[in-house]
Design an enzyme around this catalytic site. Structure first.
Site, mmCIF file in Angstrom:
data_model
loop_
_atom_site.group_PDB
_atom_site.id
_atom_site.type_symbol
_atom_site.label_atom_id
_atom_site.label_comp_id
_atom_site.label_asym_id
_atom_site.label_seq_id
_atom_site.Cartn_x
_atom_site.Cartn_y
_atom_site.Cartn_z
ATOM 1 N N LYS A 11 0.876 -1.359 0.147
ATOM 2 C CA LYS A 11 0.048 -0.067 -0.141
ATOM 3 C C LYS A 11 0.936 1.252 -0.284
ATOM 4 O O LYS A 11 2.187 1.312 0.359
ATOM 5 C CB LYS A 11 -0.913 0.002 1.235
ATOM 6 C CG LYS A 11 -1.910 -1.079 1.308
ATOM 7 C CD LYS A 11 -2.912 -1.071 2.465
ATOM 8 C CE LYS A 11 -3.964 -2.242 2.335
ATOM 9 N NZ LYS A 11 -5.075 -1.978 3.478
ATOM 10 N N ARG A 87 -1.572 -14.133 4.855
ATOM 11 C CA ARG A 87 -2.327 -13.429 5.818
ATOM 12 C C ARG A 87 -1.321 -13.487 7.224
ATOM 13 O O ARG A 87 -1.347 -12.418 8.166
ATOM 14 C CB ARG A 87 -3.797 -14.038 6.257
ATOM 15 C CG ARG A 87 -4.670 -14.039 5.076
ATOM 16 C CD ARG A 87 -5.122 -12.639 4.975
ATOM 17 N NE ARG A 87 -5.792 -11.984 6.055
ATOM 18 C CZ ARG A 87 -6.403 -10.600 6.048
ATOM 19 N NH1 ARG A 87 -6.708 -10.074 4.983
ATOM 20 N NH2 ARG A 87 -6.680 -10.091 7.117
ATOM 21 N N HIS A 117 -2.182 -5.449 1.829
ATOM 22 C CA HIS A 117 -3.436 -6.114 1.440
ATOM 23 C C HIS A 117 -3.153 -7.472 1.090
ATOM 24 O O HIS A 117 -2.075 -7.901 0.472
ATOM 25 C CB HIS A 117 -4.345 -5.550 0.373
ATOM 26 C CG HIS A 117 -5.533 -6.323 0.011
ATOM 27 N ND1 HIS A 117 -6.543 -6.282 0.640
ATOM 28 C CD2 HIS A 117 -5.707 -7.362 -1.024
ATOM 29 C CE1 HIS A 117 -7.409 -7.447 0.228
ATOM 30 N NE2 HIS A 117 -6.837 -7.922 -0.761
HETATM 31 P P1 ADP Z 1 -7.561 -6.564 6.023
HETATM 32 O O1 ADP Z 1 -6.829 -5.781 5.293
HETATM 33 O O2 ADP Z 1 -6.655 -7.140 7.328
HETATM 34 O O3 ADP Z 1 -8.273 -7.670 5.471
HETATM 35 P P2 ADP Z 1 -10.327 -5.556 6.306
HETATM 36 O O4 ADP Z 1 -10.506 -6.134 5.050
HETATM 37 O O5 ADP Z 1 -11.089 -5.550 7.387
HETATM 38 O O6 ADP Z 1 -8.706 -5.750 6.847
HETATM 39 O O7 ADP Z 1 -10.158 -4.010 6.048
HETATM 40 C C1 ADP Z 1 -9.829 -3.355 4.819
HETATM 41 C C2 ADP Z 1 -8.684 -2.284 5.003
HETATM 42 O O8 ADP Z 1 -9.566 -1.215 5.465
HETATM 43 C C3 ADP Z 1 -7.783 -2.480 6.019
HETATM 44 O O9 ADP Z 1 -6.531 -3.245 5.556
HETATM 45 C C4 ADP Z 1 -7.477 -1.144 6.493
HETATM 46 O O10 ADP Z 1 -6.478 -0.334 5.501
HETATM 47 C C5 ADP Z 1 -8.929 -0.597 6.332
HETATM 48 N N1 ADP Z 1 -9.489 -0.286 7.701
HETATM 49 C C6 ADP Z 1 -10.060 -1.571 8.306
HETATM 50 N N2 ADP Z 1 -10.483 -1.002 9.647
HETATM 51 C C7 ADP Z 1 -10.212 0.349 9.512
HETATM 52 C C8 ADP Z 1 -10.641 1.190 10.397
HETATM 53 N N3 ADP Z 1 -11.330 0.891 11.633
HETATM 54 N N4 ADP Z 1 -10.241 2.534 10.115
HETATM 55 C C9 ADP Z 1 -9.752 2.845 9.208
HETATM 56 N N5 ADP Z 1 -9.392 2.064 8.162
HETATM 57 C C10 ADP Z 1 -9.502 0.872 8.428
HETATM 58 MG MG MG Z 2 -9.784 -7.738 4.004
#
Ligand code: ADP
Ligand code: MG
Length: 189
Positions: A11, A87, A117
């Site tokens: 990112k 992950r 991501h």
């Molecule tokens: P991951 O990337 O671990 O799979 P998620 O799919 O839940 O997590 O969320 C996607 C992305 O959204 C996160 O990697 C992060 O960049 C952003 N994000 C998630 N939760 C939050 C939050 N509470 N506040 C701001 N950005 C968030």
């Molecule tokens: Mg995700």
């Protein structure tokens, strides 16, 4: 265990911080193979489409604005259990909860700007890979994981100066042939 593919994005916070090499190193040390990769600057529309699943979340605007702030490095990773393996290498979404030795523990700033991501299921990995890479830009699987290298028939080797051996560019047999993407179980006699 099954050989899988997953989508990785380095990112904007991580590309801005010059962490591309370190992150790719951690990916490779975990035994995952990078089988396709490109650096690109996402448009707002691309960021919104990629994260459409989060469209109703309160952080959606912040997330899409962040994702188009600077270039990202998008890659396809291949390996045993690749979705779960990556992950684990990434660490928890919130770096405050990430384990030592993970990418997010090492580089992420906060829950939003969290450096990487990774797909969360095989089904989503297939969708996300197709979002960025047409099938023509992906090798046929599996390329690296115990697959025996194709050998040229003796007649072809003779035409090429008698060099029998692997048909891949890194072997003594010469240039690698184009991937035969159409080949699969259906092509077998
Ligand atoms: P991951 O990337 O671990 O799979 P998620 O799919 O839940 O997590 O969320 C996607 C992305 O959204 C996160 O990697 C992060 O960049 C952003 N994000 C998630 N939760 C939050 C939050 N509470 N506040 C701001 N950005 C968030
Ligand atoms: Mg995700």
């Amino acid at each position: 265990m099954a050989i899988e593919r997953t989508l990785s994005i380095i990112k904007p916070d991580a590309t801005e911080g010059n962490h591309i090499g370190d992150i790719l190193g951690m990916v490779e040390k975990a035994g995952l193979k990078i089988i396709a990769m490109k650096m690109m600057h996402l448009s707002q529309a691309q960021a919104e489409a990629f994260y459409a699943v989060h469209a109703e979340r309160p952080f959606f605007g912040e997330l899409t604005e962040f994702m188009r702030r600077s270039p990202v490095v998008v890659s396809v990773l291949e390996g045993e259990n690749a979705v779960a393996t990556y992950r684990e290498v990434m660490g928890a979404t919130n770096p405050a909860n990430a384990d030592e030795g993970t990418i997010r523990k090492a580089f992420a700033k906060d829950v939003g700007e969290n450096s990487v991501h990774g797909s969360d299921s095989q089904e989503n990995a297939a969708i996300e890979i197709a979002f960025f890479f047409p099938a023509s830009q992906l090798p046929c699987a599996p390329l690296f994981h115990g697959a025996r290298r194709a050998r040229r028939p003796p007649g072809v080797a003779a035409q090429l100066g008698g060099r029998a051996g692997p048909a891949h560019a890194d072997g003594p047999g010469g240039p690698r042939p184009p991937h035969r993407l159409a080949a699969g179980p259906a092509a077998s006699p």
